[in-house]
Write a protein that holds these residues in place. Structure first.
Motif, PDB file in Angstrom:
ATOM      1  N   THR A  33       0.845  -1.211   0.000  1.00  0.00           N
ATOM      2  CA  THR A  33       0.000   0.000   0.000  1.00  0.00           C
ATOM      3  C   THR A  33       0.872   1.251   0.000  1.00  0.00           C
ATOM      4  O   THR A  33       0.954   1.973  -0.988  1.00  0.00           O
ATOM      5  N   ARG A  56       3.178  12.679  15.609  1.00  0.00           N
ATOM      6  CA  ARG A  56       1.780  12.234  15.517  1.00  0.00           C
ATOM      7  C   ARG A  56       1.096  12.285  16.877  1.00  0.00           C
ATOM      8  O   ARG A  56       1.691  11.893  17.877  1.00  0.00           O
ATOM      9  N   ASN A  60      -3.915   8.466  18.257  1.00  0.00           N
ATOM     10  CA  ASN A  60      -4.190   7.884  16.946  1.00  0.00           C
ATOM     11  C   ASN A  60      -3.525   6.511  16.869  1.00  0.00           C
ATOM     12  O   ASN A  60      -2.316   6.417  16.745  1.00  0.00           O
ATOM     13  N   HIS A  65       1.041  -5.239  12.257  1.00  0.00           N
ATOM     14  CA  HIS A  65       1.311  -6.020  11.054  1.00  0.00           C
ATOM     15  C   HIS A  65       1.853  -7.399  11.419  1.00  0.00           C
ATOM     16  O   HIS A  65       2.771  -7.502  12.243  1.00  0.00           O
ATOM     17  N   SER A 114      -9.503  -2.020  21.160  1.00  0.00           N
ATOM     18  CA  SER A 114      -9.433  -2.787  19.910  1.00  0.00           C
ATOM     19  C   SER A 114      -8.067  -2.597  19.268  1.00  0.00           C
ATOM     20  O   SER A 114      -7.318  -1.693  19.638  1.00  0.00           O
ATOM     21  N   ARG A 118      -3.264  -6.320  10.300  1.00  0.00           N
ATOM     22  CA  ARG A 118      -3.035  -6.326   8.848  1.00  0.00           C
ATOM     23  C   ARG A 118      -1.895  -7.283   8.521  1.00  0.00           C
ATOM     24  O   ARG A 118      -0.893  -7.329   9.248  1.00  0.00           O
ATOM     25  N   SER A 140       1.727   4.815   8.612  1.00  0.00           N
ATOM     26  CA  SER A 140       2.397   5.182   7.367  1.00  0.00           C
ATOM     27  C   SER A 140       3.657   5.990   7.720  1.00  0.00           C
ATOM     28  O   SER A 140       3.667   6.739   8.692  1.00  0.00           O
ATOM     29  N   SER A 178      -4.273   0.839   3.330  1.00  0.00           N
ATOM     30  CA  SER A 178      -5.196  -0.296   3.350  1.00  0.00           C
ATOM     31  C   SER A 178      -6.633   0.121   3.680  1.00  0.00           C
ATOM     32  O   SER A 178      -6.872   1.133   4.331  1.00  0.00           O
ATOM     33  N   ARG A 193     -12.145   3.156   6.481  1.00  0.00           N
ATOM     34  CA  ARG A 193     -11.278   3.834   5.500  1.00  0.00           C
ATOM     35  C   ARG A 193     -11.284   2.991   4.230  1.00  0.00           C
ATOM     36  O   ARG A 193     -11.002   1.807   4.284  1.00  0.00           O
ATOM     37  N   GLY A 229      -7.734   8.386  13.256  1.00  0.00           N
ATOM     38  CA  GLY A 229      -6.909   9.085  12.278  1.00  0.00           C
ATOM     39  C   GLY A 229      -7.720   9.817  11.225  1.00  0.00           C
ATOM     40  O   GLY A 229      -7.228  10.735  10.568  1.00  0.00           O
TER      41      GLY A 229
END
Ligand code: TXA
Ligand code: MG
Length: 347
Positions: A33, A56, A60, A65, A114, A118, A140, A178, A193, A229
């Motif tokens: 991605t 950041r 958020n 992964h 939660s 991914r 990202s 993603s 998203r 986000g």
């Protein structure tokens, strides 16, 4: 801080990056991605470093992964819906929000109960996660508020000197982040998203898909999106972005009328023959080829930051079919939801 740059062809280099990652360092890595900024998801201190490097807000949450869909068992409460989605779309550009297990620290999830799971399909990402032996928390790999990075050159521009290592694998294949989903109720999926796994693809599995309000419209003051986000003005170049909807002809007229203004730039499609020839225009892709537009979008948005004379970017709005919805979503966010309907304007 010294930032090592490693080629994705260098297997020993990836092993070294994996050691840096598991021992608490920050490694930017390619995915299909966008590039991710990886940290060991089991170390609260590593997640804190991610927030600092990106600038950041720490409410958020970060996506975790994994190398295999089944690894989710260790970190989250899965279920039938997760495995139905996973069997079709993992590894791949899908993030599923699940109730988290205790082992994932609050620093990773912004204290939510939660966690986003991914499993990237990119070979280098998969190797790095496997070699590291830990779940990899990764947002990202861009400075907060900037467009996501779709090449190692973008990552270097944003994060060189702020992180331990960057793995260079050229351009990311898809170019948009993603798709994020969450089970709303049995058989119903809420999309938080949009991305390359489209509404149509999830519906084809027999689910009903509801779009979270934050995907298409600005939330009211104080309203909270399900994906924290999504509330930030994101994906944005420094210049102001203004979007135009309507028929290709009426949009073309509107963009042409603004193109001569000082500090103006135009973002258009290859099919827009007159616009694409303007000196201050950039082509985001072909209207007829949404994958190509998705692939180029962030790179084009970033290119406006390199040209300080550009103060306003005028852009044609794409349709919302397939991955078009994700392109539309990133553009309206970049524009702070400012859309001008050219057909209404002319009435
Ligand atoms: O393609 C991608 O998803 C890339 C690559 C690196 O994997 N990652 C990415 O991460 O885009 P990031 O942090 O830039 O965006 C993650 C989004 C944010 O909007 C965040 O609020 C949301 O996912 N998110 C993460 N965990 C969540 C959770 N537990 N509940 C709701 N939203 C969550
Ligand atoms: Mg991001």
């Amino acid at each position: 801080m010294e930032t090592k740059i490693i080629s994705s062809c260098d297997d020993n280099g990836i092993k070294e990056a994996a050691r840096i990652l598991s021992s608490g360092g920050l490694v930017a890595f390619p995915t299909e991605t966008v590039y991710g900024l990886g940290a060991n998801a089991l170390l609260p201190g590593a997640a804190k470093k991610v927030y600092a490097a990106k600038g950041r807000p720490s409410d958020n949450p970060l996506i975790v992964h994994l190398a295999d869909p089944e690894d989710a068992e260790k970190y989250a409460r899965t279920g039938e819906t997760y495995y139905r989605l996973a069997s079709s779309f993992m590894p791949g550009p899908l993030t599923v929000i699940l109730p988290k297990k205790e082992i994932i620290p609050d620093e990773v999830t912004g204290a939510l109960d939660s966690v986003g799971i991914r499993v990237p399909s990119d070979k280098t990402a998969n190797k790095l996660i496997r070699y590291s032996g830990v779940p990899v928390a990764a947002p990202s790999a861009n400075l907060s508020g900037k467009p996501s990075t779709t090449s190692a050159a973008h990552v270097i521009a944003d994060l060189f000197g702020r992180i331990d290592c960057i793995i260079d694998a050229g351009e990311a294949k898809i170019g948009l982040e993603s798709t994020i989903v969450k089970e709303e109720s049995p058989g119903v999926i809420r999309m938080l998203r949009p991305g390359a796994i489209t509404v149509e693809m999830i519906e084809a599995l027999g689910f009903r898909v509801v779009l979270d309000k934050a995907v298409l419209s600005k939330l009211a003051e104080g309203e909270r999106p399900l994906a924290p986000g999504m509330k930030y003005r994101h994906y944005a170049p420094s210049a102001r972005v203004i979007l135009y909807s309507g028929t290709p002809e009426s949009v073309e007229r509107a963009l042409l009328s603004h193109s001569g203004e000082p500090g103006a730039a135009v973002m258009c499609f290859e099919e827009d023959k007159t616009l694409s020839k303007l000196e201050n225009s950039r082509v985001i892709g072909r209207r007829s080829d949404r994958d190509n537009t998705a692939h180029r979008l962030f790179s084009v948005l970033r290119s406006f930051d390199l040209d300080r004379s550009v103060r306003t970017v005028y852009c044609a709005l794409p349709d919302t079919e397939g991955i078009g919805l994700a392109i539309f979503n990133r553009l309206v966010k970049a524009a702070g939801y400012e859309i001008i309907n050219t057909e209404q304007e002319q009435k």
